[in-house]
Design an enzyme around this catalytic site. Structure first.
Site, PDB file in Angstrom:
ATOM      1  N   ARG A 131       0.847  -1.098   0.182  1.00  0.00           N
ATOM      2  CA  ARG A 131      -0.010  -0.085  -0.070  1.00  0.00           C
ATOM      3  C   ARG A 131       0.904   1.261   0.180  1.00  0.00           C
ATOM      4  O   ARG A 131       1.933   1.320   0.391  1.00  0.00           O
ATOM      5  CB  ARG A 131      -1.011   0.026   1.270  1.00  0.00           C
ATOM      6  CG  ARG A 131      -2.200  -1.341   1.319  1.00  0.00           C
ATOM      7  CD  ARG A 131      -2.858  -1.241   2.194  1.00  0.00           C
ATOM      8  NE  ARG A 131      -3.803  -0.339   2.346  1.00  0.00           N
ATOM      9  CZ  ARG A 131      -4.699   0.062   3.337  1.00  0.00           C
ATOM     10  NH1 ARG A 131      -4.903  -0.825   4.490  1.00  0.00           N
ATOM     11  NH2 ARG A 131      -5.537   0.954   2.998  1.00  0.00           N
ATOM     12  N   SER A 178      -6.550   9.926   0.876  1.00  0.00           N
ATOM     13  CA  SER A 178      -6.691  11.142   1.597  1.00  0.00           C
ATOM     14  C   SER A 178      -6.212  11.196   3.082  1.00  0.00           C
ATOM     15  O   SER A 178      -5.883  12.193   3.717  1.00  0.00           O
ATOM     16  CB  SER A 178      -8.333  11.558   1.815  1.00  0.00           C
ATOM     17  OG  SER A 178      -8.871  10.686   2.689  1.00  0.00           O
ATOM     18  N   SER A 206     -12.183  10.667  -1.121  1.00  0.00           N
ATOM     19  CA  SER A 206     -12.714  10.645   0.897  1.00  0.00           C
ATOM     20  C   SER A 206     -12.699  12.173   1.421  1.00  0.00           C
ATOM     21  O   SER A 206     -12.051  12.133   2.486  1.00  0.00           O
ATOM     22  CB  SER A 206     -11.749   9.639   1.353  1.00  0.00           C
ATOM     23  OG  SER A 206     -11.724   8.402   0.706  1.00  0.00           O
ATOM     24  N   GLU A 325     -15.502   3.877   0.773  1.00  0.00           N
ATOM     25  CA  GLU A 325     -15.562   2.841   1.850  1.00  0.00           C
ATOM     26  C   GLU A 325     -16.874   2.184   1.981  1.00  0.00           C
ATOM     27  O   GLU A 325     -16.913   0.889   2.302  1.00  0.00           O
ATOM     28  CB  GLU A 325     -15.267   3.182   3.105  1.00  0.00           C
ATOM     29  CG  GLU A 325     -16.197   4.143   3.775  1.00  0.00           C
ATOM     30  CD  GLU A 325     -15.629   5.120   5.036  1.00  0.00           C
ATOM     31  OE1 GLU A 325     -16.002   4.981   6.094  1.00  0.00           O
ATOM     32  OE2 GLU A 325     -14.652   5.817   4.513  1.00  0.00           O
ATOM     33  N   ARG A 397     -14.429  -5.182   4.514  1.00  0.00           N
ATOM     34  CA  ARG A 397     -15.715  -4.495   3.736  1.00  0.00           C
ATOM     35  C   ARG A 397     -16.030  -5.761   2.592  1.00  0.00           C
ATOM     36  O   ARG A 397     -17.485  -5.602   2.553  1.00  0.00           O
ATOM     37  CB  ARG A 397     -15.248  -3.254   2.864  1.00  0.00           C
ATOM     38  CG  ARG A 397     -14.720  -2.126   4.053  1.00  0.00           C
ATOM     39  CD  ARG A 397     -15.627  -1.449   4.374  1.00  0.00           C
ATOM     40  NE  ARG A 397     -15.146  -0.280   5.151  1.00  0.00           N
ATOM     41  CZ  ARG A 397     -15.653   0.198   6.367  1.00  0.00           C
ATOM     42  NH1 ARG A 397     -16.664  -0.257   6.716  1.00  0.00           N
ATOM     43  NH2 ARG A 397     -15.075   1.209   7.113  1.00  0.00           N
ATOM     44  N   LYS A 422     -11.446  -6.266  11.898  1.00  0.00           N
ATOM     45  CA  LYS A 422     -10.368  -5.175  11.633  1.00  0.00           C
ATOM     46  C   LYS A 422     -11.087  -3.954  12.322  1.00  0.00           C
ATOM     47  O   LYS A 422     -10.337  -2.905  12.826  1.00  0.00           O
ATOM     48  CB  LYS A 422      -9.954  -5.131  10.261  1.00  0.00           C
ATOM     49  CG  LYS A 422      -9.495  -3.746   9.829  1.00  0.00           C
ATOM     50  CD  LYS A 422      -9.316  -3.765   8.373  1.00  0.00           C
ATOM     51  CE  LYS A 422      -8.568  -2.431   7.710  1.00  0.00           C
ATOM     52  NZ  LYS A 422      -7.164  -2.385   8.491  1.00  0.00           N
TER      53      LYS A 422
END
Length: 444
Positions: A131, A178, A206, A325, A397, A422
């Protein structure tokens, strides 16, 4: 896409016996909890965070701050629920920080570490190393910090804190997250010259999360100028200042309410989420409008938010760049609609816990769906879905989106539902309890 946890346990997603009719108390906001912990660590006096979310991401944040010298005492509110007392005692190393796969931890804490006295090493899960962190790393170097990442622009890395940081003007391309902006703003008041941050990239995703950061900074006593205040576009200024210790009660996590509200829409039922704030900076508040466009209705009262499904699900065309999200659950609902949906503005989801766009397309298509990736989103053409395994790629998610599908798709099994820990460790129990109140409708 690769299946990251092929041997993970399978959770039989419960099928709704009828229209859901339930009240679901959603745990506290991860975004608020982790921002509150960082601001309390920077404060000049002790503070309280009441009813915090206790999840993997927030425990990682608390443990990381403890490793840097912050005292966090866990107690109980007089009226029940947890309360964390944060006593800032000076930031110092050496320390080794496990960020897990938490974006807030891996991005918010390197600026904190730059203010510590000594080296702070950041490590994490395998996906965390993929990431992007370049925005924070490059900005810290420009502001005077020493960061050793061996040129990767990602984890693992070491911040060699000098006890203070000059600060000043810096440019950041935050188009991929963001959190690059929020990370720097949260520590900006403690920089010697404050912070003048300009976003130089494409559309900033975001934005509600940045607004949340600014709102919480101001409530802690910081002076922040933003583009919304009539200032320069894509520029934020934070004056150097001491921060106040606050007594903060954390709001429910509105984004984590998404699958429960979606359950009302999908089953033609009704779900109430208590304590839904009338004013909030949380991105999840957008659920009220989005799910209404998809066929439901809502009432916001002193009791909370009550969302009611009408028995019909409509396709939607929506730009979700501010609320990405929410996209996985919205995509799941869209796959059950009576018309095509197009979700856009969410290219940045390819860099989240997993490549969420590729994962959603693959998993929905393997259940019989017709989902196509676009340059910045998904095109979803509803088709009859069948049971099967829904892989989650260790992404919370995706697990909750799969649970929504399972309400009306027989035989759906969710790989590693425990990944919801999480941000919502109680998810399987909350989901089962919600369904216990379903009203029979004759649907088999």
């Amino acid at each position: 896409m690769t299946d990251s946890t092929e041997q993970a346990p399978l959770w039989p997603a419960p099928t709704a016996p009828g229209a859901v009719d339930a009240t679901v108390t959603v745990p506290g906001s991860k975004s608020v909890t982790n921002r509150a912990l960082v601001l309390a660590a920077h404060s000049s006096e002790p503070g309280w965070v009441r009813r915090p979310l206790r999840s993997r991401d927030t425990v990682l944040m608390a443990d990381a701050l403890r490793a840097m010298g912050v005292q966090i005492d866990e107690t109980v509110n007089p009226d029940g629920g947890e309360a964390w007392r944060i006593i800032p005692t000076g930031l110092h190393g050496p320390a080794r920080i496990d960020v897990g796969n938490a974006g807030t931890v891996m991005r918010f804490l390197p600026p904190v570490a730059a203010l510590a006295d000594g080296p702070i090493r950041f490590e994490g899960d395998a996906r965390a190393y993929e990431r992007p962190l370049h925005g924070v790393i490059d900005a810290l170097r420009a502001l005077g910090a020493r960061v050793d990442d061996e040129g990767r622009g990602s984890l693992p890395l070491t911040v060699h804190g000098a006890g203070s940081l000059d600060g000043g003007a810096v440019q950041v391309d935050a188009s991929s997250s963001s959190q690059f902006v929020s990370a720097l703003l949260l520590s900006g008041p403690r920089f010697n010259q404050g912070l003048e941050l300009r976003h130089t990239g494409r559309t900033l995703p975001s934005l509600p999360h940045i607004r949340m950061t600014v709102d919480m900074l101001r409530k802690a006593g910081a002076k922040v100028d933003t583009p919304e205040d009539g200032g320069t576009r894509d520029m934020w200024r934070v004056a150097p200042s001491a921060l106040l210790g606050r007594d903060l009660t954390v709001e429910p996590d509105l984004s984590n309410a998404a699958p429960f509200l979606a359950a009302a829409l999908v089953t033609g039922g009704r779900v109430t989420v208590p304590d839904w704030p009338r004013r909030t900076t949380q991105a999840g508040d957008a659920l009220r409008g989005i799910l209404t466009l998809m066929g439901g209705t809502y009432e916001l009262s002193d009791r909370g938010l009550t969302f009611t499904g009408t028995g019909r699900i409509q396709g939607i065309t929506a730009d979700l760049h501010e609320v990405g999200e929410l996209a996985p659950v919205i995509a799941a609902v869209a796959a059950l609609a009576d018309g095509e949906s197009e979700l856009s503005g969410i290219a940045h989801l390819r860099l989240h816990e997993t490549d969420r766009l590729a994962a959603l397309a693959k998993e929905l298509n393997e259940l019989g769906g017709d989902v196509t990736e676009t340059e910045d989103g998904l095109r979803i053409r509803p088709r009859p879905l069948r049971g099967g395994i829904f892989h989650t790629y260790e992404d919370h998610r995706l697990a909750t989106a799969a649970a929504v599908l399972g309400l009306v798709v027989d035989g759906l099994q969710v790989e590693n539902v425990a990944t919801t820990a999480k941000t919502m460790p109680e998810f399987p129990e909350l989901w089962t309890a919600m369904l216990a109140g379903s009203r029979p409708t004759g649907r088999g």
